[in-house]
Each structure stands twice: as structure tokens, then as C-alpha cells.
Design an enzyme around this catalytic site. Sequence first.
Site, PDB file in Angstrom:
ATOM      1  N   CYS A   1       0.837  -1.204   0.000  1.00 31.60           N
ATOM      2  CA  CYS A   1       0.000   0.000   0.000  1.00 31.60           C
ATOM      3  C   CYS A   1       0.869   1.250   0.000  1.00 31.60           C
ATOM      4  O   CYS A   1       0.603   2.214  -0.728  1.00 31.60           O
ATOM      5  CB  CYS A   1      -0.937  -0.007   1.200  1.00 31.60           C
ATOM      6  SG  CYS A   1      -2.105   1.371   1.228  1.00 31.60           S
TER       7      CYS A   1
ATOM      8  N   CYS B   1      -6.529  -4.043   6.352  1.00 32.79           N
ATOM      9  CA  CYS B   1      -7.685  -3.149   6.238  1.00 32.79           C
ATOM     10  C   CYS B   1      -8.787  -3.724   5.365  1.00 32.79           C
ATOM     11  O   CYS B   1      -9.974  -3.475   5.616  1.00 32.79           O
ATOM     12  CB  CYS B   1      -7.248  -1.787   5.713  1.00 32.79           C
ATOM     13  SG  CYS B   1      -6.628  -1.779   4.009  1.00 32.79           S
TER      14      CYS B   1
END
Length: 367
Positions: free
Chosen positions: A101, A199
Site C-alpha cells: 500500500c 484493512c
Amino acid sequence: MRVLAALSGGVDSAVAAARAVDAGHEVVGVHMALSRNRAQMRTGSRGCCSIEDAGDARRAADVLGIPYYVWDLSERFEDTVIADFLSEYEAGRTPNPCVRCNEHIKFDALLDKALALGFDAVCTGHYARAGLDDDGLPLLRRSVDPAKDQSYVLAVMGPRRLARAMFPLGDVPSKEQVRAEAAARGLSVSAKPDSYDICFVADGDTQGFLRDRLGSRPGEIVTADGTVLGEHDGAYGFTVGQRKGLNLGRPAPDGRPRYVLSIEPVQNRVVVGSAADLTVGAVDGEDAVWFVPAPEDWIDCSLQVRAHGGAVPVRARTTAGGGLRIEVDDDRLRGVAPGQSAVLYRGDRVLGQATVSAAHPAAARTA
């Protein structure tokens, strides 16, 4: 400077943005929408970047008096971070989605868009320190608070992107101080629980997520000599060093626990063995990124292979094609899997980073 502050909806990013405002920068807040299903809600704080977090980020921007926008990066996130997560597990490797990410979203897509819009830097709530060394090279260091240090997951960004990054929380001695500062500023996220785990796996069931995406793929669990001990429903559901969840029908001859030593995706097999078999003597890395001149000769440094793991003394040098060779002289490094991020340090300074391509057992260590 014109600074784009990434507001996740948590306390760290809010205080980081506030400090950027205090420093006199022209700050604009942006929340990254990373889920294709923005109506999805979560309870607790297992993940991040939900629709609730977007609301918390907006309220923080209002308190700080800065403009606020939501940027939809969900397609990029799905095509890079989630796709990489699935393909790596499918290939028998162990990825770190936070590293990917940072590489593909926060300091690639987000930063590139920010620069195209005329911003000078991106500000985040990561716990790390950025600056320049005596030679003017971008310098990435551990945070003052070792318990919150995130330099490990940031090392992949490399020096060019680091030069455009700001980490205002790197010199904060504790998370408690960040929360106290947020409360003093009137930020409602001051007591918000930390996010944790992955997440995009909101319920924390990583194996369930993989099974839903990759399907059932039964295979064998074997010893290093090929003796079949049991079966699995998908080799992708195992990681090197795993002890629980093996569901083996018989104990080891010595009665001690067995651990996952490797995953063989072509044969769809999981290989298990003793704890001693997990000891690593050397590591190979690929796609190396350096914050110092790439060392052609051996250098002494320390190695970290997990976000919250300790560092062990090693020696390292570059290899052909942008690779990295790391050798360990003692038995403190265990359970390293292909796909993990290998980060080299000298003291609190990050020297470089690479993705593990192979880990060699200590038994094969060369003199």
C-alpha cells in the site's frame, strides 16, 4: 510549502496534519477511498479506510480549518495491493499488504497525483523520521518511539519518494502524547482505537478471505522427506513458521510441535518440520531499493523481516540484477518466507530494502 495531508480518519494522521499547519505550510486534507463498496461499515477498529473513517477525517479537517477532499483510489488499490496479496499467497509467498500500500498507493498514486496538482509534499501519520544526511541524501530513520516505529513498511518507497514525504510524528516519544495533543486540539478522534490487521479483511479472517477469493484446493501436508502427515484445503492458507491450525493426525516422533517450513505451490504441498529447521543462515532478496550507494562489497548491518520484529546482525551486499544477499552468523533469524520485506539498518537508519526471494537454512550456512 503546499502539503497534501493524507487523513485516514485516525488520530495519528489528524495530529500529523495539525503539526503541518502549525509549521506554516499550506495544507489540504485528502481521504483515500480504497473500498469499492463505500457503504460497508465496520465495528470496532480492526481495519481502516471505511466510510466511518471518511467522516472522522472530514471532522478533523473542519477542526483544523483546512480544505478536505475524498479521492477514489479503490480501483488502483484492488488492482495492485489486493491483487498482489492474492497472487503472492497463491504462489506460496507471504506478502505484507501495508508495504505494498505504501509502495503503490500512498507514495505512488497519491504522491504522483499530489505533485501533478502542484503540491510539494505528502504528509502522513506514520511513525518514522525523514531528512537529509551529511551528503545530502534522503535519510529514513526509525521513530523516537520504538514501539510505534513504521520505518520497516516505509523502506520500499525509496529515496526519490522519501524526499517528498513528511512524517511529523517521528519525534513523538509515545502514542499517549499524540492522543493528549489531539484532545487538546479538540479533535474528536483523540480516543479512537488504533486500527490493526489487514484493512481489506474487515473481520480479521485472512484464511476465510483467501478461501473466498481462491477457492478450495486440497493437497498434502508432508515432512521434508515426503512422508504424508495430513491434508489441507489450500496451501495458500499457510505461512512459514505457522504452528497452529495444521490439524495433523499424528505427533512428531519426539513429541514436539511441528511448524510450516515451506509451501510448494506447484505440488500444492505444505512442508512441515521442527522448530530448529526454521533457523535461517542466509536470505536472498530481489528488487532492492537503496537509500545509500548500493554496496558491492560486504557491509555489516542489521536485518528486520517483520513489521514488529526485532533486528538481527547480518552482513549484506548487492548481487546481479538488482538483487541482495544477506548472511547471518548466528541462529537468531527464524521463519523467513519468500515475499516478506527485508529491511537493512545501521543503527536507526534505513540502508535499503528488498523482497525476500529465498531463505536458506542455517544447516547450509557457508564458512
